[in-house]
Design a protein around this motif. Structure first.
Motif, short mmCIF file in Angstrom:
data_model
loop_
_atom_site.label_atom_id
_atom_site.label_comp_id
_atom_site.label_asym_id
_atom_site.label_seq_id
_atom_site.Cartn_x
_atom_site.Cartn_y
_atom_site.Cartn_z
N LEU A 112 0.82 -1.21 0.00
CA LEU A 112 0.00 0.00 0.00
C LEU A 112 0.86 1.26 0.00
O LEU A 112 0.56 2.24 -0.68
N SER A 113 1.91 1.22 0.78
CA SER A 113 2.78 2.40 0.84
C SER A 113 3.42 2.67 -0.52
O SER A 113 3.66 3.82 -0.90
N ALA A 114 3.71 1.59 -1.22
CA ALA A 114 4.37 1.77 -2.51
C ALA A 114 3.43 2.29 -3.58
O ALA A 114 3.86 2.91 -4.55
N HIS A 115 2.14 1.99 -3.42
CA HIS A 115 1.21 2.32 -4.48
C HIS A 115 0.23 3.42 -4.11
O HIS A 115 -0.56 3.86 -4.96
N PHE A 116 0.25 3.86 -2.89
CA PHE A 116 -0.71 4.88 -2.49
C PHE A 116 -0.26 6.25 -3.00
O PHE A 116 0.89 6.63 -2.87
N VAL A 117 -1.21 6.96 -3.55
CA VAL A 117 -0.95 8.31 -4.05
C VAL A 117 -1.86 9.25 -3.28
O VAL A 117 -3.09 9.14 -3.38
N PRO A 118 -1.31 10.11 -2.48
CA PRO A 118 -2.17 11.01 -1.71
C PRO A 118 -2.95 11.94 -2.63
O PRO A 118 -2.41 12.50 -3.57
N ALA A 119 -4.23 12.05 -2.35
CA ALA A 119 -5.09 12.89 -3.19
C ALA A 119 -4.90 14.35 -2.87
O ALA A 119 -5.07 15.21 -3.72
N PHE A 120 -4.58 14.65 -1.60
CA PHE A 120 -4.38 16.05 -1.20
C PHE A 120 -2.97 16.19 -0.65
O PHE A 120 -2.59 15.47 0.28
N SER A 121 -2.20 17.08 -1.23
CA SER A 121 -0.85 17.33 -0.74
C SER A 121 -0.92 18.15 0.53
O SER A 121 -1.92 18.81 0.82
N GLU A 122 0.16 18.09 1.25
CA GLU A 122 0.20 18.84 2.49
C GLU A 122 0.14 20.32 2.18
O GLU A 122 0.79 20.82 1.27
N GLY A 123 -0.65 21.04 2.94
CA GLY A 123 -0.81 22.47 2.73
C GLY A 123 -1.88 22.82 1.73
O GLY A 123 -2.29 23.96 1.61
N GLU A 124 -2.33 21.74 1.00
CA GLU A 124 -3.39 22.01 0.04
C GLU A 124 -4.73 22.09 0.76
O GLU A 124 -4.97 21.33 1.68
N PRO A 125 -5.61 22.99 0.37
CA PRO A 125 -6.89 23.12 1.08
C PRO A 125 -7.78 21.91 0.85
O PRO A 125 -7.73 21.30 -0.20
#
Lengths: 342, 232
Positions: free
Chosen positions: B219-232
């Motif tokens: 999961l860690s290798a394939h997970f793509v965060p939808a919201f970056s840090e600092g993004e609203p």
């Protein structure tokens, strides 16, 4: 990319099904099914305790009922002799058989003869022998053979004795049929009675067959009667029947067996005199008899036992004549010999 | 959105590799909170006797007691089934079968206090069987892959980030083996302790850890965060 990017899933973000409609729906289904079967503990207790006990009780009841109320039934498909070659009993065949010479005691007879053939051979021997039985009534014999074959006879020929019994009961019963039956039909009635386990009726029918000593079935009837009486515990009657068989068919298939049965009966009665006589007859008629050695040993043992069991004279009550040097006379076995000498 | 580490004990590199000498705690020794409507098997002692009494009465064919047990643990079982599968399809059937089996085998439960954990292991076993069967049929082309029902898993009040996160995580979980998927879900979605995961999966603690780690790495290798840090 590292696992650093995998965020935590909070509990608040997840749906909670506690107290939901789904759980209530599941319980409604579950409640119906839980009420139906018996509890597991009670069921297993029943299975392991009560079921074996119940099985034992049922088995014991079956044994008691079977032993007391159910008589052994003869198997309908087991026949001592084939019945497919049966022919009309009276008239020409008897006449033809009477013309044939009777084989001597040493001449072996074919063992594979059919029942009818066996009865014919027996009639050959019986035709020249004197009988103590009352003579047959030829009218009944001839009348019976002239009538068409009854339903129960057809079923007997087919080997279905149970159905024959039912048909017989529907046509007036066993005794009515026996009153007007020919010797051949009587033998069929004997088969029906034996198949249905009614030994008394079989014996009655056999005695009625023996009322026709010239019938070809007479010797077989005597042999069968001896067997049945022996099974019934009537040893004197059995001995008489075997004696009759030997007279009717001295060289018959069962002659040696009949002689041996006579000895057996005499041995069972402990009649040393009769045993001596019958063993002598057996040795004379069947010098190579299978049981000759056995009978001689049994005869010797019986005579020896009787000699030992003979009452010894009491010295206190001895009469003056007994004080002589003459040996004591052995009872039973020695008595006939002494009487013979006189 | 503030991201946090999911598995601090697994972040220690040596932890999964060192031999586990501690045997998994048997289910009958777990201390549970029977009255808790949530999903965890928390150690507790205050309400334990009540579960014991209910189980004892249910063993004597007391349907009322078994109904009380059902009311108490049905939510836990449903949550478990839905969260592992990622869909509510057949979840009711699984719970139904699990309670039926529990009722039939209630006499075999040695420690009546462990009813909840025991029931959970039955549910997990049934779900695993269903997942494997569906995967086999799907690989043979007999059925289509089962889609994730986000509404069945996510709360109606969940924020959009959480819904996106769940959608992506469950989409990734579908590609894992059944055991790895179940182990990870039990640990990080249903929030069970490692020992509880081992007990629910009826495996050793080491096996449970290995499965969780394998899934975590994937999961860690394939997970793509939808919201970056600092993004609203």
């Amino acid at each position: 990319m590292s696992r650093r990017h995998l965020p935590q899933i909070s509990k608040a973000a997840l749906r909670d099904y506690g107290g939901s409609e789904q759980s209530a729906a599941v319980w409604r289904r579950l409640k119906v099914e839980l009420r139906a079967p018996a509890p597991l503990e009670r069921r297993s207790a029943f299975v392991w305790v009560w079921a074996p006990a119940l099985a034992c009780v049922l088995f014991g009841s079956g044994v008691v009922v079977g032993a007391r109320f159910i008589r052994p039934q003869a198997l309908s498909f087991v026949q001592a002799e084939p019945r497919s070659q049966l022919a009309p009993a009276a008239g020409p065949m008897t006449a033809k058989a009477s013309l044939e010479p009777e084989p001597g005691p040493g001449v072996p007879q074919p063992k594979a003869a059919s029942s009818r053939g066996h009865r014919q051979l027996s009639s050959v021997a019986s035709s020249s022998e004197p009988f103590n039985l009352r003579p047959a009534e030829p009218s009944a014999h001839v009348t019976a053979t002239a009538t068409p074959i009854a339903e129960w006879q057809r079923l007997v020929e087919a080997g279905d004795f149970a159905a024959a019994r039912r048909a017989l009961d529907g046509q007036g019963g066993f005794d009515v049929a026996m009153a007007h039956a020919s010797p051949s039909e009587l033998m069929s009635l004997v088969d029906i009675a034996r198949a249905s386990g009614d030994r008394g009726q079989a014996i009655s029918a056999l005695r009625q067959v023996l009322a026709h000593p010239d019938a070809p079935e007479a010797s077989l009837a005597a042999w069968t009667l001896g067997n049945l009486l022996q099974q019934a515990g009537d040893q004197p009657g059995a001995a008489q029947a075997f004696t009759l068989y030997r007279r009717l068919s001295p060289a018959g298939d069962f002659a040696e067996d009949a002689a041996a049965r006579q000895v057996d009966v005499a041995l069972a009665e402990g009649n040393a005199e009769l045993v001596t006589q019958l063993v002598a007859d057996y040795a004379r008629d069947f010098p190579q008899g299978r049981r000759l050695t056995e009978f001689r040993r049994a005869e010797h043992a019986l005579l020896h036992r009787d000699h030992e069991e003979a009452p010894k004279p009491d010295p206190a009550h001895e009469e003056p004549e007994d004080e002589s040097d003459e040996p004591h006379v052995v009872p039973s076995a020695a008595a006939p010999a002494a009487s013979d000498r006189h | 959105m503030a991201y946090v580490f999911l598995c601090p004990e697994l972040s220690r590199k040596q932890a999964p590799l060192r031999p586990i000498l501690v045997k998994p705690e048997p289910a009958h020794r777990l201390r549970l909170i029977p009255g808790l409507a949530g999903t965890e098997l928390h150690p507790a002692a205050d309400s334990e006797p009540e579960d014991e009494k209910l189980v004892a009465r249910a063993r004597r064919a007391d349907l009322v007691a078994f109904e009380a047990l059902y009311r108490r643990h049905a939510g836990f079982a449903l949550n478990l089934a839905v969260r592992i599968q990622g869909t509510a399809t057949d979840a009711e059937d699984i719970v139904h079968d699990a309670f039926l089996k529990a009722h039939e085998q209630l006499a075999e439960l040695r420690d009546v206090a462990a009813f909840r954990a025991w029931l959970g292991s039955i549910v997990v076993r049934l779900v695993r069987t269903r997942l494997r069967r569906r995967r086999l049929l799907s690989s043979l082309g007999l059925i289509s892959p089962e889609p994730i029902e986000l509404d069945a898993v996510a709360s109606p009040h969940a924020d959009p980030e959480s819904r996106v996160l769940l959608a992506q995580v469950y989409a990734l979980l579908q590609t894992l083996s059944s055991d790895d998927r179940i182990a990870w879900t039990l640990r990080y979605v249903d929030h069970h302790r490692l020992e509880e995961v081992a007990n629910l999966m009826t495996c050793s603690l080491a096996t449970a850890k290995r499965r969780i780690l394998r899934a975590q790495r994937y999961l860690s290798a394939h997970f793509v965060p939808a919201f970056s840090e600092g993004e609203p």
